[in-house]
Scaffold this motif. Structure first.
Motif, short mmCIF file in Angstrom:
data_model
loop_
_atom_site.label_atom_id
_atom_site.label_comp_id
_atom_site.label_asym_id
_atom_site.label_seq_id
_atom_site.Cartn_x
_atom_site.Cartn_y
_atom_site.Cartn_z
N ASP A 1 17.07 -40.58 -57.72
CA ASP A 1 18.47 -40.40 -57.07
C ASP A 1 19.23 -41.35 -57.59
O ASP A 1 20.45 -41.01 -57.30
N ARG A 2 18.69 -42.43 -57.46
CA ARG A 2 20.31 -43.75 -57.28
C ARG A 2 19.75 -45.34 -57.11
O ARG A 2 18.42 -45.69 -57.38
N THR B 1 26.26 -48.81 -54.70
CA THR B 1 25.13 -47.00 -55.24
C THR B 1 25.51 -46.40 -56.07
O THR B 1 26.43 -46.23 -55.88
N TYR C 1 24.63 -43.59 -58.78
CA TYR C 1 24.10 -42.07 -59.33
C TYR C 1 23.83 -41.72 -60.46
O TYR C 1 23.17 -40.65 -60.35
#
Length: 856
Positions: free
Chosen positions: A533-534, A546, A548
């Protein structure tokens, strides 16, 4: 003469429900439409009229043709998003995603839906000059009929009737009737009634109309049969079961991840600066720094605390979308009165060439936007000198403070281990490493923190003996310079299994010295059948970015007044599982990473009759590790925690009379235990083991694996246990392996002590079911019992296969009624011996079952 079947048909048609057709559709249920996406589209074509909205002259011909071609398939939200896109390269990407979301089998290389659609489109164009003819649209979506005919009857409108056989969606054949209206044909709906088809008629009701067609038309019986078999399109479409298009959220998300600025949004001001500080393997490092002007924007913010920024980016090459990316940033807001620009920096890797970079930065608190674009001419960077790593770090820092020279170029050495990690490795194994970059003089290989050998020439390969027993090993490759300094390293865990989830900080290096800026770079190993997801980067306890999508590289500013710091990288799967890695920077020699060992015990507490006790308090429990009492930090019931369960089923020749009942009992257990969050795998064994079904929560797949098993061969029990436990490596949480066998091992190369040691290290609870093992086979019973006791499971001995359901029920009850006990071990961190664990219950009549110990 009146035919008896006409009475029923007239009632069905007159009521406009056509129960025959409806039953054929509704009996199959809406879930079927998810299985065959293409067949579903057939009904969408009949119900979705052409959107009269004119897309306007702004569309290129290929995009206008796309809208016309997919008019039967596209949903209103998808169409709205497509028309709202401002750039051709985004529309091209939309088209690709449009077909991708409709691919019924995305795991294959082909898109079966698109292939079939294009084939049908070609056939429709050959047969019909006007694709707005509903026959053409129906054929595009559903394919040509297996047969068709036109009515030759003066009583009726001009009709064309198509027949389709039984298929994946429909459980019975059906007909589609088209009526000629001018130059085109339109589909006839049963709700219009039979009388709507008659040109001249004295019929006063539907029954009389049916009789007129039967008696007065050639092939009248065939026409009536077709009309009766026409589904009630309107009702089925109204129920929503006929066209479960992909969730339109994909289109909304696609638009949100673009660089378009919403109409009427408030704007921010800023500038973009791009530099090329070095090389990463065969690509050039591209650093883009956005300087967001503070000004009144900071003063007007309603929120206090850090800025929350989202940066969406697109790289366009030769008019096509080359890559997209998204970053989230949290960073301190400038102090009141400080009008210094807010810097936001990202890093990408691109091959030399011409690109267009488009960025959109959004402040989540004020909902303001900044959009920037720049033409990139990415140069080819060449390495210069052995100090490339230091130069790269200095260059990154210089970019941040605006002091970089025009001709500074650098490249960092890299090394990557190449080893198979989805199979169990024992004995002699060949290991290879890829190393590239300036200053590399030789490569050293370490196994379990012990130096093996150094290689000064390519290829950097060696053969290493991992021993007979399967164990986890840490393998490290280090690129060294001429004086033995470490330039780069890579590390893998051998025999970690197909489900290993790990993250490793490549940069910064432990103990390194960094000023102004540190370049954080992480590598992530994602388990099979999982999705990342990240990745989040932290400086100390503050999340700064963050990411991705790869590359997971982020320059992080370090405050001038902060000397000792640590960088943390956190990887998160879509399922919610997370792992992290931490590196201290600017640390004095006396500061070292502290290895804190946290132990989790999944524990069953049973009464004297083997039933789970569900009211145990933490004050009634005592945990001992090597005889030393440990402090319990966490204690809770974990009835609803996801379970990973393995079924290991003996299919040797001795099971020939019991295999069918064993299959039925195992399936019964899986049907009762598995929820959406649980996973199970199926392994069978005789002479050899076979992973029949990998971990899944789909009971129909597991049922298919259990069906049709054949009993044959000898019993390789120990080998199969080790290879099945290997499948659990990398999986966290509650794990259980259920073994069903009727005899001793007769064909394994591993010994019992090796299996016991591997089972201890795995942390998987073993539940063994001994089927028909005589009491005189004391050794066999003792070994199975010991495997269970040492791993925290239970052992069952039964005489007949019909007792299996009861045993499985007991296992299910125990798995759903366990306690999670967690403590921090007080043993020295560097101790590598087996640590014995005992959980004691103060209440009389209760006994705790958990693993007997662990290897740190």
């Amino acid at each position: 003469m009146t035919r008896p079947w006409l009475h029923g048909a007239a009632r069905v048609v007159g009521a406009a429900r056509l129960a025959i057709g409806i039953a054929a559709f509704c009996a199959f249920g809406p879930s079927a439409f998810a299985v065959t996406a293409f067949a579903v589209a057939a009904f969408a074509v009949t119900a979705q009229p052409a959107n009269p909205e004119d897309p306007g002259p702004k569309l290129e011909d290929r995009h206008r043709e796309f809208l016309e071609m997919v008019a039967p398939l596209i949903g209103p939200e998808e169409r709205r998003v497509f028309l709202a896109l401002a750039d051709d390269y985004r529309r091209d990407e939309f088209v690709r995603r449009f077909w991708q979301t409709r691919d019924p089998y995305p795991e294959t290389a082909r898109n079966e839906f698109l292939d079939r659609f294009e084939q049908n489109l070609e056939q429709a164009r050959e047969r019909f000059p006007d694709l707005d003819d509903e026959r053409a649209r129906f054929m595009i979506a559903y394919g040509p009929p297996d047969r068709s005919f036109r009515s030759q009857c003066e009583l009726l409108e001009s009709l064309e009737i198509w027949h389709y056989p039984r298929n994946e969606v429909l459980r019975s054949e059906f007909f589609v009737t088209f009526i000629r209206r001018g130059a085109r044909f339109r589909r006839w709906l049963p709700s219009l009634g039979i009388r709507s088809l008659l040109l001249f008629s004295s019929a006063l009701d539907e029954r009389a109309a049916l009789e007129e067609i039967t008696d007065g038309c050639g092939r009248g019986d065939d026409i009536i049969a077709a009309l009766v078999s026409s589904p009630d399109w309107e009702r089925l479409e109204a129920e929503g079961g006929l066209f479960p298009r992909p969730n339109p959220e994909w289109a909304t998300s696609f638009f949100a991840r673009s660089t378009a600025v919403p109409e009427g949004a408030e704007l921010l001001s800023g500038s973009l600066r791009v530099d090329y500080p070095g090389r990463h393997q065969s690509r050039t490092v591209v650093q883009a720094q956005v300087e967001l002007a503070a000004g009144d924007w900071i003063a007007d913010r309603q929120e206090t605390g850090p800025l929350h920024l989202v940066l969406d980016g697109e790289v366009v090459r030769e008019g096509q979308l080359f890559e997209t990316f998204r970053y989230k940033f949290e960073q301190p807001a400038p102090a009141q009165g400080d009008l210094s620009p807010v810097p936001v920096m990202i890093e990408r890797y691109l091959r030399p060439g011409a690109y267009d970079l488009v960025l959109r930065l959004q402040d989540l608190d004020s909902r303001r936007y900044l959009r920037l674009a720049e033409r990139l001419d990415v140069p080819s960077q060449q390495p210069q000198g052995a100090a490339a790593r230091v130069a790269a770090q200095e260059r990154v820092a210089a970019v941040a403070v605006g002091e970089a020279g025009e001709d500074s170029e650098s490249a960092a050495p890299v090394i990557r281990l190449q080893v198979p990690n989805d199979e169990l490795l024992i004995g002699r194994v060949r290991i290879a490493a890829f190393a590239d970059g300036p200053g590399i003089s030789r490569v050293r290989f370490d196994l379990d923190e012990k130096a093996l050998v150094s290689k000064a020439r390519r290829p950097y390969e060696l053969e290493v003996d991992l021993g007979r027993a399967p164990q986890l090993h840490r393998l490290r490759a280090v690129a060294l310079d001429a004086v033995g300094g470490e330039l780069a390293d890579d590390e893998v865990t051998l025999n970690s299994g197909p489900h290993r989830f790990s993250i490793r900080l490549i940069e910064p290096r432990p103990g390194g010295s960094y000023h102004e800026l540190v370049r954080a770079s992480a590598e992530v190993e994602v388990p099979r059948a999982e999705a990342l997801d990240r990745v989040e980067f932290y400086l100390n306890d503050t999340r700064v970015a963050t990411l991705y999508q790869p590359p997971f590289v982020q320059p992080i500013p370090i405050p001038r007044d902060q000397r000792l710091a640590y960088v943390r990288a956190l990887g998160v799967l879509e399922s919610g599982s997370a792992v992290e890695d931490v590196v201290f920077v600017n640390a004095p020699d006396l500061v070292d990473n502290v290895d804190v060992h946290f132990v989790e015990l999944y524990t069953s507490v049973l009464d004297s009759r083997g039933r789970p006790a569900e009211d145990v308090a933490v004050t009634e429990l005592k945990v001992l590790e090597d005889g030393v009492e440990q402090r319990i930090f966490r204690f809770e019931r974990v009835r609803d925690l996801p379970i990973h369960a393995g079924i290991l089923l003996d299919t040797s020749m001795s099971m020939i009379d019991r295999l069918e009942e064993a299959e039925e009992a195992a399936l019964h257990f899986l049907n009762r235990v598995l929820t959406e969050r649980d996973r199970a795998c199926l392994v069978t064994f005789n002479d050899r083991h076979q992973l029949v079904v990998p971990f899944t929560n789909r009971t129909e797949v597991l049922a298919g694996g259990l069906a049709g098993l054949v009993a044959e061969g000898e019993t390789s029990l120990y080998d199969s246990l080790i290879h099945t436990l290997f499948q659990f490596n990398g999986i966290r949480g509650k794990r259980a392996l259920i073994l069903l066998s009727d005899g001793a091992d007769s064909n394994s190369r591993y010994q019992f002590d090796e299996v016991l040691d591997y089972a201890r290290r795995s942390g998987v609870a073993l539940y063994t079911i001994g089927l028909g093992i005589p009491l005189r086979d004391v050794e066999v019973r003792a070994k199975l019992t010991r495997l269970c006791n040492e791993t925290g499971g239970r052992c069952f001995f039964i005489e007949h296969a019909n007792e299996l359901k009861t045993v499985y029920g007991s296992i299910e009850q125990e798995l759903r009624a366990q306690y999670l006990i967690a403590y921090q071990s007080t043993a020295p961190a560097n101790a590598d011996e087996f640590r014995e664990i005992e959980v004691k219950v103060a209440r009389r009549g209760l006994k705790a079952h958990t693993l007997s110990g662990y290897y740190p």
